[in-house]
Scaffold this motif. Structure first.
Motif, PDB file in Angstrom:
ATOM      1  N   ILE A  13       0.848  -1.196   0.000  1.00 41.92           N
ATOM      2  CA  ILE A  13       0.000   0.000   0.000  1.00 41.92           C
ATOM      3  C   ILE A  13       0.883   1.246   0.000  1.00 41.92           C
ATOM      4  N   ASP A  14       1.919   1.253   0.860  1.00 43.19           N
ATOM      5  CA  ASP A  14       2.813   2.413   0.973  1.00 43.19           C
ATOM      6  C   ASP A  14       3.496   2.761  -0.339  1.00 43.19           C
ATOM      7  N   VAL A  15       3.870   1.744  -1.128  1.00 39.28           N
ATOM      8  CA  VAL A  15       4.580   2.005  -2.387  1.00 39.28           C
ATOM      9  C   VAL A  15       3.635   2.138  -3.579  1.00 39.28           C
ATOM     10  N   GLY A  16       2.322   2.007  -3.340  1.00 38.56           N
ATOM     11  CA  GLY A  16       1.350   2.227  -4.397  1.00 38.56           C
ATOM     12  C   GLY A  16       0.987   1.022  -5.240  1.00 38.56           C
ATOM     13  N   LEU A  17       1.416  -0.171  -4.851  1.00 41.71           N
ATOM     14  CA  LEU A  17       1.031  -1.372  -5.606  1.00 41.71           C
ATOM     15  C   LEU A  17      -0.347  -1.874  -5.215  1.00 41.71           C
ATOM     16  N   GLU A  26     -14.320  -2.823   0.204  1.00 39.16           N
ATOM     17  CA  GLU A  26     -13.000  -2.679  -0.406  1.00 39.16           C
ATOM     18  C   GLU A  26     -11.974  -3.551   0.297  1.00 39.16           C
ATOM     19  N   GLN A  27     -12.158  -3.798   1.601  1.00 36.99           N
ATOM     20  CA  GLN A  27     -11.247  -4.681   2.316  1.00 36.99           C
ATOM     21  C   GLN A  27     -11.309  -6.089   1.751  1.00 36.99           C
ATOM     22  N   GLU A  28     -12.511  -6.525   1.373  1.00 34.95           N
ATOM     23  CA  GLU A  28     -12.658  -7.851   0.784  1.00 34.95           C
ATOM     24  C   GLU A  28     -11.957  -7.926  -0.570  1.00 34.95           C
ATOM     25  N   SER A  29     -11.992  -6.829  -1.318  1.00 35.10           N
ATOM     26  CA  SER A  29     -11.326  -6.833  -2.616  1.00 35.10           C
ATOM     27  C   SER A  29      -9.818  -6.659  -2.473  1.00 35.10           C
ATOM     28  N   LEU A  30      -9.346  -6.228  -1.279  1.00 37.24           N
ATOM     29  CA  LEU A  30      -7.911  -6.082  -1.037  1.00 37.24           C
ATOM     30  C   LEU A  30      -7.214  -7.438  -1.158  1.00 37.24           C
ATOM     31  N   ALA A  31      -7.826  -8.476  -0.634  1.00 39.55           N
ATOM     32  CA  ALA A  31      -7.241  -9.816  -0.719  1.00 39.55           C
ATOM     33  C   ALA A  31      -7.090 -10.244  -2.178  1.00 39.55           C
ATOM     34  N   GLU A  32      -8.088  -9.944  -2.986  1.00 37.23           N
ATOM     35  CA  GLU A  32      -8.011 -10.285  -4.409  1.00 37.23           C
ATOM     36  C   GLU A  32      -6.932  -9.458  -5.104  1.00 37.23           C
ATOM     37  N   ALA A  33      -6.852  -8.172  -4.780  1.00 40.95           N
ATOM     38  CA  ALA A  33      -5.825  -7.303  -5.374  1.00 40.95           C
ATOM     39  C   ALA A  33      -4.433  -7.773  -4.962  1.00 40.95           C
ATOM     40  N   TYR A  34      -4.295  -8.223  -3.712  1.00 39.87           N
ATOM     41  CA  TYR A  34      -3.016  -8.754  -3.221  1.00 39.87           C
ATOM     42  C   TYR A  34      -2.617  -9.989  -4.022  1.00 39.87           C
ATOM     43  N   ASP A  36      -3.548 -10.667  -6.992  1.00 42.13           N
ATOM     44  CA  ASP A  36      -3.228 -10.206  -8.348  1.00 42.13           C
ATOM     45  C   ASP A  36      -1.786  -9.699  -8.446  1.00 42.13           C
ATOM     46  N   VAL A  37      -1.333  -8.966  -7.408  1.00 41.92           N
ATOM     47  CA  VAL A  37       0.056  -8.483  -7.396  1.00 41.92           C
ATOM     48  C   VAL A  37       1.010  -9.669  -7.384  1.00 41.92           C
ATOM     49  N   LEU A  38       0.743 -10.653  -6.520  1.00 43.63           N
ATOM     50  CA  LEU A  38       1.598 -11.832  -6.433  1.00 43.63           C
ATOM     51  C   LEU A  38       1.599 -12.614  -7.743  1.00 43.63           C
ATOM     52  N   ASP A  39       0.431 -12.751  -8.356  1.00 42.30           N
ATOM     53  CA  ASP A  39       0.319 -13.478  -9.610  1.00 42.30           C
ATOM     54  C   ASP A  39       1.048 -12.742 -10.729  1.00 42.30           C
ATOM     55  N   ALA A  40       0.898 -11.421 -10.777  1.00 42.54           N
ATOM     56  CA  ALA A  40       1.548 -10.630 -11.827  1.00 42.54           C
ATOM     57  C   ALA A  40       3.067 -10.747 -11.745  1.00 42.54           C
ATOM     58  N   GLN A  41       3.587 -10.986 -10.548  1.00 41.52           N
ATOM     59  CA  GLN A  41       5.035 -11.101 -10.388  1.00 41.52           C
ATOM     60  C   GLN A  41       5.513 -12.556 -10.440  1.00 41.52           C
ATOM     61  N   GLY A  42       4.610 -13.445 -10.833  1.00 48.71           N
ATOM     62  CA  GLY A  42       4.990 -14.831 -11.064  1.00 48.71           C
ATOM     63  C   GLY A  42       5.117 -15.673  -9.815  1.00 48.71           C
TER      64      GLY A  42
END
Length: 184
Positions: A13-17, A26-34, A36-42
């Protein structure tokens, strides 16, 4: 473990990812966004989406440095240089003042993972591949301050015994500075 994941999410969150959730939906969608970040980075490549120990996310960085966020605990290597299992509990090597010594092999493994990171530009992936195969780290590794907390991980062995490994917790950030040809 929950505290580690909170540290990881807060750093993202601090670095804007990731965006800070304003309300419960939105808290429930935070887990999905998290995820997504992990998946995008392989990092979510296994069938059960489990993340290997000691994996990092690449944080937004400059041309002079690269920042890596440890997402999962990173344990000490349970084998010595001759590939013999060390006696449990297995601890990080330390300097006399208590600073943790991460071996060169640890950093080179992280750089090798960067070579496979789909978000890394092609030239970074190629450079990471070359560095992971040829680099020599001054001093033989990375020194982590003695004030850094560590955790104990218990692993079951095939023979029914248990090995306890010291590990760096998820949520730590490592910043690598690249020295140019003009550097001393």
């Amino acid at each position: 473990m929950q505290q580690m994941q909170n540290n990881v999410v807060n750093t993202l969150i601090d670095v804007g990812l990731l965006d800070f959730p304003a309300d419960q939906t939105e808290q429930e969608s935070l887990a999905e966004a998290y995820r997504d970040v992990l998946d995008a980075q392989g990092l979510l490549r296994s069938p059960d989406n489990a993340i290997e120990l000691g994996r990092c996310v690449v944080l937004p960085s400059s041309a002079e440095e690269l920042s890596l966020l440890l997402v999962t605990p990173s344990p000490v290597d349970e084998y010595d240089e001759e590939l013999r299992r060390k006696t449990s509990p297995v601890m990080f090597e330390r300097r006399p003042n208590g600073d943790i010594c991460l071996p060169q092999r640890w950093l080179l493994t992280q750089i090798e993972h960067l070579a496979d990171n789909p978000l890394a530009p092609e030239e970074v992936q190629a450079c990471a591949r070359m560095v992971s195969l040829t680099a020599v780290i001054p001093g033989g590794g990375i020194i982590v301050p003695h004030t850094t907390d560590t955790i104990a991980l218990s692993l079951s062995n095939d023979d029914g015994t248990e090995t306890v490994l010291e590990a760096l917790p998820g949520g730590l950030t490592f910043t690598l500075e690249f020295l140019g040809k003009d550097a001393d």
